[in-house]
Write an enzyme that holds these catalytic residues in place. Structure first.
Site, mmCIF file in Angstrom:
data_model
loop_
_atom_site.group_PDB
_atom_site.id
_atom_site.type_symbol
_atom_site.label_atom_id
_atom_site.label_comp_id
_atom_site.label_asym_id
_atom_site.label_seq_id
_atom_site.Cartn_x
_atom_site.Cartn_y
_atom_site.Cartn_z
ATOM 1 N N HIS A 1 0.730 -1.357 0.033
ATOM 2 C CA HIS A 1 0.058 -0.088 0.021
ATOM 3 C C HIS A 1 0.827 1.391 -0.073
ATOM 4 O O HIS A 1 1.947 1.352 0.723
ATOM 5 C CB HIS A 1 -1.070 -0.038 1.102
ATOM 6 C CG HIS A 1 -0.252 0.211 2.508
ATOM 7 N ND1 HIS A 1 -0.142 1.083 3.128
ATOM 8 C CD2 HIS A 1 0.236 -0.664 3.480
ATOM 9 C CE1 HIS A 1 0.332 1.029 4.354
ATOM 10 N NE2 HIS A 1 0.447 -0.120 4.477
ATOM 11 N N ASP B 1 6.222 2.673 6.198
ATOM 12 C CA ASP B 1 5.097 1.602 6.120
ATOM 13 C C ASP B 1 4.045 2.449 5.370
ATOM 14 O O ASP B 1 3.570 3.450 5.596
ATOM 15 C CB ASP B 1 4.564 1.524 7.508
ATOM 16 C CG ASP B 1 3.232 0.987 7.818
ATOM 17 O OD1 ASP B 1 2.942 0.309 6.722
ATOM 18 O OD2 ASP B 1 2.585 1.035 8.741
ATOM 19 N N GLU C 1 -5.221 1.003 2.757
ATOM 20 C CA GLU C 1 -4.785 -0.177 3.880
ATOM 21 C C GLU C 1 -4.944 0.040 5.279
ATOM 22 O O GLU C 1 -5.274 -0.477 6.150
ATOM 23 C CB GLU C 1 -3.329 -0.629 3.388
ATOM 24 C CG GLU C 1 -2.942 -1.916 4.144
ATOM 25 C CD GLU C 1 -2.387 -1.638 5.480
ATOM 26 O OE1 GLU C 1 -2.318 -2.761 6.325
ATOM 27 O OE2 GLU C 1 -2.130 -0.484 5.879
ATOM 28 N N GLU C 2 -4.255 1.505 5.344
ATOM 29 C CA GLU C 2 -4.297 2.110 6.768
ATOM 30 C C GLU C 2 -5.758 2.115 7.448
ATOM 31 O O GLU C 2 -5.576 2.248 8.909
ATOM 32 C CB GLU C 2 -3.704 3.482 7.053
ATOM 33 C CG GLU C 2 -1.927 3.063 6.460
ATOM 34 C CD GLU C 2 -1.108 2.576 7.502
ATOM 35 O OE1 GLU C 2 -1.836 2.262 8.517
ATOM 36 O OE2 GLU C 2 0.122 2.514 7.264
ATOM 37 N N ASP D 1 4.497 -6.008 3.498
ATOM 38 C CA ASP D 1 4.395 -4.799 4.349
ATOM 39 C C ASP D 1 5.617 -4.678 5.403
ATOM 40 O O ASP D 1 6.185 -5.599 5.169
ATOM 41 C CB ASP D 1 2.940 -4.764 4.966
ATOM 42 C CG ASP D 1 2.605 -3.390 5.175
ATOM 43 O OD1 ASP D 1 3.447 -2.616 5.699
ATOM 44 O OD2 ASP D 1 1.244 -3.275 5.443
ATOM 45 N N HIS E 1 4.945 3.328 12.826
ATOM 46 C CA HIS E 1 3.710 4.419 13.190
ATOM 47 C C HIS E 1 4.184 5.362 13.981
ATOM 48 O O HIS E 1 3.429 6.328 14.440
ATOM 49 C CB HIS E 1 2.342 3.673 13.562
ATOM 50 C CG HIS E 1 1.850 2.828 12.695
ATOM 51 N ND1 HIS E 1 0.321 2.626 12.872
ATOM 52 C CD2 HIS E 1 1.805 2.396 11.437
ATOM 53 C CE1 HIS E 1 -0.180 2.199 12.048
ATOM 54 N NE2 HIS E 1 0.931 1.735 11.009
#
Length: 347
Positions: free
Chosen positions: A71, A189, A221-222, A242, A322
């Protein structure tokens, strides 16, 4: 082991990281990937949902079709409210702790196309004003705001800048490549995987895979539904790529590729995982194996939407997921090498 073109991959990665693409606002990043593919001589296809798909034919076409999914959407925010002070509050896009974005520079993307910069601060930011109250403040949505880099002190002045509720807000990625090979940035990410996809595609165009290989780059995706649609219908195996989460009691490493065998959605396909293990051994790669209790992937979304194929999950190790993340070129190279080794297997 077969290697991707690392300078090419890193150059693409840095430009991707510098291109804002919070979930729901991914047009520029998708366009960048499209342009890179066309420069390689590949014609990608956009889905109606905004995802991007392309294929490299295999010399044993028809035997097996392998799809890699990753993604390009990232964490971000939207303007929730314009305060009487002229500052704005945020609504999070994706799962992150507010403490990880405090002090970060941001860009507000207005409907007119104007971009206004600012910084995420809390309502008691100055220690000289608030003292100990700053240290004990719980970082959560209700106490965070954006200090705009424009002369505004009222809600009306902020609205006059073109800022409105619902405008997208992107966090500054701040990408860096150190002399020792570490890559530091927000949004590794999952832009690291997308850059690797381009490196792998370049390698496969020079030396065709045994199996037709598709790449599917998703844009939601998130928020959990990126690959719920759009996976090529002839897919026999889906391999999500990922970031591998590095941390205490984890085996993942910034210097290696990881096979994730289970996450919050349960276990991935055991047999496909074993085929990837075999490919890593054949390529002379050290493959880490790990589980992530607070994680899900495009593979999970595809399965929940009814995908009838085995799914596995691999990726480069990324520290501080993140937040302000870090990986190493070793992990990017190893991830590309595993992908190449797998689709070149004749069996």
């Amino acid at each position: 082991m077969t290697a991707i073109d690392l300078p090419f991959t890193l150059e693409v990665l840095i430009r991707l990281l510098d291109t804002p693409s919070p979930t729901g606002f991914t047009e520029d990043a998708v366009a960048l990937v499209e342009a890179e593919l066309r420069a390689l001589g590949v014609t990608p296809v956009r889905t109606r949902k905004g995802a991007l798909t392309w294929e490299v034919p295999g010399h044993r076409d028809g035997r097996k079709h392998v799809t890699f999914s990753g993604h390009v959407d990232t964490l971000g925010a939207m303007v929730k409210f314009i305060k009487r002070t002229g500052r704005v509050t945020l609504s999070a896009l994706g799962g992150y702790d507010w403490a990880t974005v405090e002090g970060e520079d941001v860009r507000l993307h207005t409907q007119s196309g104007r971009v206004i910069t600012g910084t995420v601060v809390n309502i008691r930011q100055s220690t000289h004003v608030h003292g100990a109250a700053l240290r004990t403040l719980q970082r959560e949505q209700s106490v965070m705001e954006v200090r705009l880099d424009e002369p505004t002190g009222t809600a009306d002045q902020t609205r006059a800048l073109g800022i409105a509720v619902g405008d997208f807000v992107s966090f500054d990625a701040r990408p860096r490549v150190t002399p020792s090979g570490y890559v530091k940035a927000r949004h590794l990410d999952n832009k690291a995987a997308v850059a690797v996809f381009l490196g792998v595609t370049k390698a496969l165009l020079e030396d065709a895979p045994a199996h037709t290989t598709a790449f599917h780059v998703t844009t939601y995706e998130e928020v959990g539904h990126g690959a719920a649609t759009g996976i090529p219908p002839h897919t026999d195996e889906l391999i999500a790529v990922d970031m591998a989460a590095v941390g205490e009691n984890q085996q993942s490493s910034e210097h290696h590729v990881t096979l994730c065998v289970a996450d919050s959605g349960g276990p991935y396909d055991h047999a496909l995982g074993n085929r990837l293990r075999a490919a890593s051994r054949h390529a002379g790669l050290e493959l880490r194996v790990d589980l992530y209790p607070y994680y899900s992937s495009d593979g999970t979304a595809a399965w929940r939407a009814g995908g009838d194929y085995p799914v596995a999950l691999i990726g480069p190790g990324v520290d501080a997921s993140h937040a302000y993340e870090r990986t190493h070129t070793d992990a990017l190279t190893a991830t590309g090498a595993l992908m190449l080794a797998y689709v070149r297997v004749e069996g």
